[in-house]
Write a protein that holds these residues in place. Sequence first.
Motif, PDB file in Angstrom:
ATOM      1  N   ARG A 104       0.786  -1.229   0.000  1.00 28.08           N
ATOM      2  CA  ARG A 104       0.000   0.000   0.000  1.00 28.08           C
ATOM      3  C   ARG A 104       0.823   1.286   0.000  1.00 28.08           C
ATOM      4  O   ARG A 104       0.357   2.322  -0.475  1.00 28.08           O
ATOM      5  CB  ARG A 104      -0.928   0.020   1.221  1.00 28.08           C
ATOM      6  CG  ARG A 104      -2.078  -0.953   1.165  1.00 28.08           C
ATOM      7  CD  ARG A 104      -3.008  -0.727   2.337  1.00 28.08           C
ATOM      8  NE  ARG A 104      -3.519   0.646   2.354  1.00 28.08           N
ATOM      9  CZ  ARG A 104      -4.011   1.236   3.436  1.00 28.08           C
ATOM     10  NH1 ARG A 104      -4.048   0.591   4.587  1.00 28.08           N
ATOM     11  NH2 ARG A 104      -4.459   2.480   3.366  1.00 28.08           N
ATOM     12  N   PHE A 105       2.059   1.225   0.519  1.00 30.29           N
ATOM     13  CA  PHE A 105       2.791   2.466   0.749  1.00 30.29           C
ATOM     14  C   PHE A 105       4.147   2.440   0.056  1.00 30.29           C
ATOM     15  O   PHE A 105       4.909   1.474   0.198  1.00 30.29           O
ATOM     16  CB  PHE A 105       2.973   2.709   2.252  1.00 30.29           C
ATOM     17  CG  PHE A 105       1.670   2.813   2.993  1.00 30.29           C
ATOM     18  CD1 PHE A 105       0.896   3.962   2.907  1.00 30.29           C
ATOM     19  CD2 PHE A 105       1.205   1.753   3.752  1.00 30.29           C
ATOM     20  CE1 PHE A 105      -0.313   4.055   3.579  1.00 30.29           C
ATOM     21  CE2 PHE A 105      -0.001   1.835   4.422  1.00 30.29           C
ATOM     22  CZ  PHE A 105      -0.767   2.990   4.338  1.00 30.29           C
ATOM     23  N   SER A 108       8.117   7.362   4.733  1.00 20.86           N
ATOM     24  CA  SER A 108       8.480   8.760   4.967  1.00 20.86           C
ATOM     25  C   SER A 108       7.549   9.717   4.238  1.00 20.86           C
ATOM     26  O   SER A 108       6.931   9.365   3.228  1.00 20.86           O
ATOM     27  CB  SER A 108       9.924   9.010   4.501  1.00 20.86           C
ATOM     28  OG  SER A 108      10.812   8.112   5.117  1.00 20.86           O
ATOM     29  N   ASN A 167       4.709  11.016   3.474  1.00 24.01           N
ATOM     30  CA  ASN A 167       3.252  10.937   3.439  1.00 24.01           C
ATOM     31  C   ASN A 167       2.712   9.603   3.937  1.00 24.01           C
ATOM     32  O   ASN A 167       1.552   9.261   3.687  1.00 24.01           O
ATOM     33  CB  ASN A 167       2.724  11.238   2.032  1.00 24.01           C
ATOM     34  CG  ASN A 167       3.347  10.357   0.972  1.00 24.01           C
ATOM     35  OD1 ASN A 167       4.019   9.381   1.285  1.00 24.01           O
ATOM     36  ND2 ASN A 167       3.118  10.696  -0.285  1.00 24.01           N
ATOM     37  N   PHE A 168       3.532   8.833   4.655  1.00 25.17           N
ATOM     38  CA  PHE A 168       3.032   7.644   5.349  1.00 25.17           C
ATOM     39  C   PHE A 168       2.249   8.133   6.569  1.00 25.17           C
ATOM     40  O   PHE A 168       2.797   8.798   7.440  1.00 25.17           O
ATOM     41  CB  PHE A 168       4.200   6.750   5.764  1.00 25.17           C
ATOM     42  CG  PHE A 168       3.801   5.544   6.576  1.00 25.17           C
ATOM     43  CD1 PHE A 168       2.879   4.636   6.083  1.00 25.17           C
ATOM     44  CD2 PHE A 168       4.352   5.327   7.829  1.00 25.17           C
ATOM     45  CE1 PHE A 168       2.513   3.521   6.830  1.00 25.17           C
ATOM     46  CE2 PHE A 168       3.993   4.221   8.574  1.00 25.17           C
ATOM     47  CZ  PHE A 168       3.072   3.313   8.077  1.00 25.17           C
ATOM     48  N   PRO A 169       0.952   7.848   6.660  1.00 22.70           N
ATOM     49  CA  PRO A 169       0.104   8.512   7.656  1.00 22.70           C
ATOM     50  C   PRO A 169       0.566   8.293   9.095  1.00 22.70           C
ATOM     51  O   PRO A 169       0.850   7.157   9.508  1.00 22.70           O
ATOM     52  CB  PRO A 169      -1.268   7.862   7.425  1.00 22.70           C
ATOM     53  CG  PRO A 169      -1.243   7.395   6.012  1.00 22.70           C
ATOM     54  CD  PRO A 169       0.176   6.958   5.777  1.00 22.70           C
ATOM     55  N   ASN A 170       0.619   9.381   9.859  1.00 16.87           N
ATOM     56  CA  ASN A 170       1.042   9.263  11.250  1.00 16.87           C
ATOM     57  C   ASN A 170      -0.027   8.625  12.133  1.00 16.87           C
ATOM     58  O   ASN A 170       0.210   8.373  13.317  1.00 16.87           O
ATOM     59  CB  ASN A 170       1.468  10.613  11.824  1.00 16.87           C
ATOM     60  CG  ASN A 170       0.332  11.612  11.916  1.00 16.87           C
ATOM     61  OD1 ASN A 170      -0.811  11.321  11.567  1.00 16.87           O
ATOM     62  ND2 ASN A 170       0.648  12.815  12.381  1.00 16.87           N
ATOM     63  N   GLY A 171      -1.188   8.310  11.557  1.00 17.85           N
ATOM     64  CA  GLY A 171      -2.173   7.537  12.301  1.00 17.85           C
ATOM     65  C   GLY A 171      -1.686   6.138  12.632  1.00 17.85           C
ATOM     66  O   GLY A 171      -2.231   5.486  13.524  1.00 17.85           O
ATOM     67  N   TYR A 172      -0.650   5.671  11.932  1.00 13.58           N
ATOM     68  CA  TYR A 172      -0.076   4.362  12.223  1.00 13.58           C
ATOM     69  C   TYR A 172       0.903   4.410  13.406  1.00 13.58           C
ATOM     70  O   TYR A 172       1.414   3.364  13.816  1.00 13.58           O
ATOM     71  CB  TYR A 172       0.634   3.794  10.993  1.00 13.58           C
ATOM     72  CG  TYR A 172      -0.339   3.334   9.935  1.00 13.58           C
ATOM     73  CD1 TYR A 172      -1.011   2.120  10.052  1.00 13.58           C
ATOM     74  CD2 TYR A 172      -0.597   4.119   8.817  1.00 13.58           C
ATOM     75  CE1 TYR A 172      -1.914   1.696   9.085  1.00 13.58           C
ATOM     76  CE2 TYR A 172      -1.500   3.715   7.843  1.00 13.58           C
ATOM     77  CZ  TYR A 172      -2.153   2.505   7.989  1.00 13.58           C
ATOM     78  OH  TYR A 172      -3.051   2.089   7.032  1.00 13.58           O
ATOM     79  N   GLN A 186       9.318  13.276   9.869  1.00 19.66           N
ATOM     80  CA  GLN A 186       8.125  12.746   9.223  1.00 19.66           C
ATOM     81  C   GLN A 186       8.382  11.371   8.608  1.00 19.66           C
ATOM     82  O   GLN A 186       8.136  11.139   7.425  1.00 19.66           O
ATOM     83  CB  GLN A 186       7.600  13.738   8.180  1.00 19.66           C
ATOM     84  CG  GLN A 186       7.226  15.078   8.809  1.00 19.66           C
ATOM     85  CD  GLN A 186       6.543  16.029   7.860  1.00 19.66           C
ATOM     86  OE1 GLN A 186       6.002  15.640   6.830  1.00 19.66           O
ATOM     87  NE2 GLN A 186       6.528  17.314   8.218  1.00 19.66           N
ATOM     88  N   THR A 187       8.871  10.446   9.442  1.00 20.67           N
ATOM     89  CA  THR A 187       9.214   9.120   8.943  1.00 20.67           C
ATOM     90  C   THR A 187       9.226   8.101  10.066  1.00 20.67           C
ATOM     91  O   THR A 187       9.574   8.425  11.215  1.00 20.67           O
ATOM     92  CB  THR A 187      10.595   9.141   8.255  1.00 20.67           C
ATOM     93  OG1 THR A 187      10.909   7.818   7.783  1.00 20.67           O
ATOM     94  CG2 THR A 187      11.692   9.587   9.203  1.00 20.67           C
TER      95      THR A 187
END
Length: 387
Positions: free
Chosen positions: A21-22, A26, A28-33, A68-69
Amino acid sequence: MKFVFFHLMPYPYLPDDFDERFPSPSLNFPNGYFDPERGNRLYHRYLDELEHAERIGFDGIAVNEHHQTAYGLMPSPNIMAAALARRTERAQIMVLGNAIGIRGNPLRVAEEIAMLDHLADGRLVSGFVRGIGWEYFAHSINPTRSRARFDEAHDLIIKAWTSTEPFQWISPNYEFRYVNVWPRPLQRPHPPIYIPGAGSTETMRFVAEHRYTYMSVYAPTPVVARWFDGYRQAAEEFGYVPDPEKIGLSIPIYVAETDDRAHREAEPHLMWLFHKGLKQGPEIMFPPGYMTSSSMRGLLTAGMKPFPELTYEELVTEGYAVVGSPDTVANRLGELHGALGFGQVIGLFALGDITAEQTRTSMELFAAQVIPELRPLGVASDAVAAG
């Protein structure tokens, strides 16, 4: 030989369908994870590992900066260094390093490093990095300005540390009417500076000109040899031969009681590191203008595979990582020293999604059985022989 325990502080809990899926962990990998409770436990585990490294004999404990990663949970390595400063006594605390190219206010870095130098009683090492391509996107900074911003920020920080009178600084990227940093660093003229290089001729010359320490990044041995030789050649042009301690081999390491066990245990975690953590496309690693045309040409002609395409066997045989029993690891690092002439091993022991128990066992075996074998290496006479 000097030995450094280096930590990325990765977030290993990626979703099961991450690969499908990704495209990257880094930007734009959602920080909801990110699970805050798991993250909380990870930070304390990772700081424990860094503190333990000092107790068992490593010369330095190192942290770094990424944004952001999930690859590394240290947007502010200076905070981690501060957490370590008062809980350690002997090892150098090494920030490898602050990404000054993406900082809007380099004076903040000058102030924080100066404070840290005092908290660490003069044990601080200050690394400077440009920041990776995606981090320029994350900070809305044009990557074509990366090199100029880095150079100007570096010059400003050094002058701020070494000047004893207020001054004004105006350059194309930064403008400060009053520069008067309090406190000044404890070390004179300032903490030692380390800079990693990935083949950029500009970086080699910059590090050589300032007589800083040059570090490698993930690459096969022949490529690292070209980087180190390029740095030595640049130093020769500036009229000196760099001490081996000015050259650091940064490399993932795993040690177990036997070779078979080491490879069995290390493989899934090294594959996580290179196939998931380093799953970074060239469009976010090296956006247009981030590198000069000559440096990009050198990168392309190196013939390196994208990290996610490397097999485990290639990682080990080509020199991306060192895995084995204490004897095997000592022998392999000895071979690499003979080929490369470095005076520091900057080892990454917390590999991707590795467990705390495996990390501790590996680092303890390395400290007890590998460091004593390799400690006599890395002196100036070896460098002359290697050259």
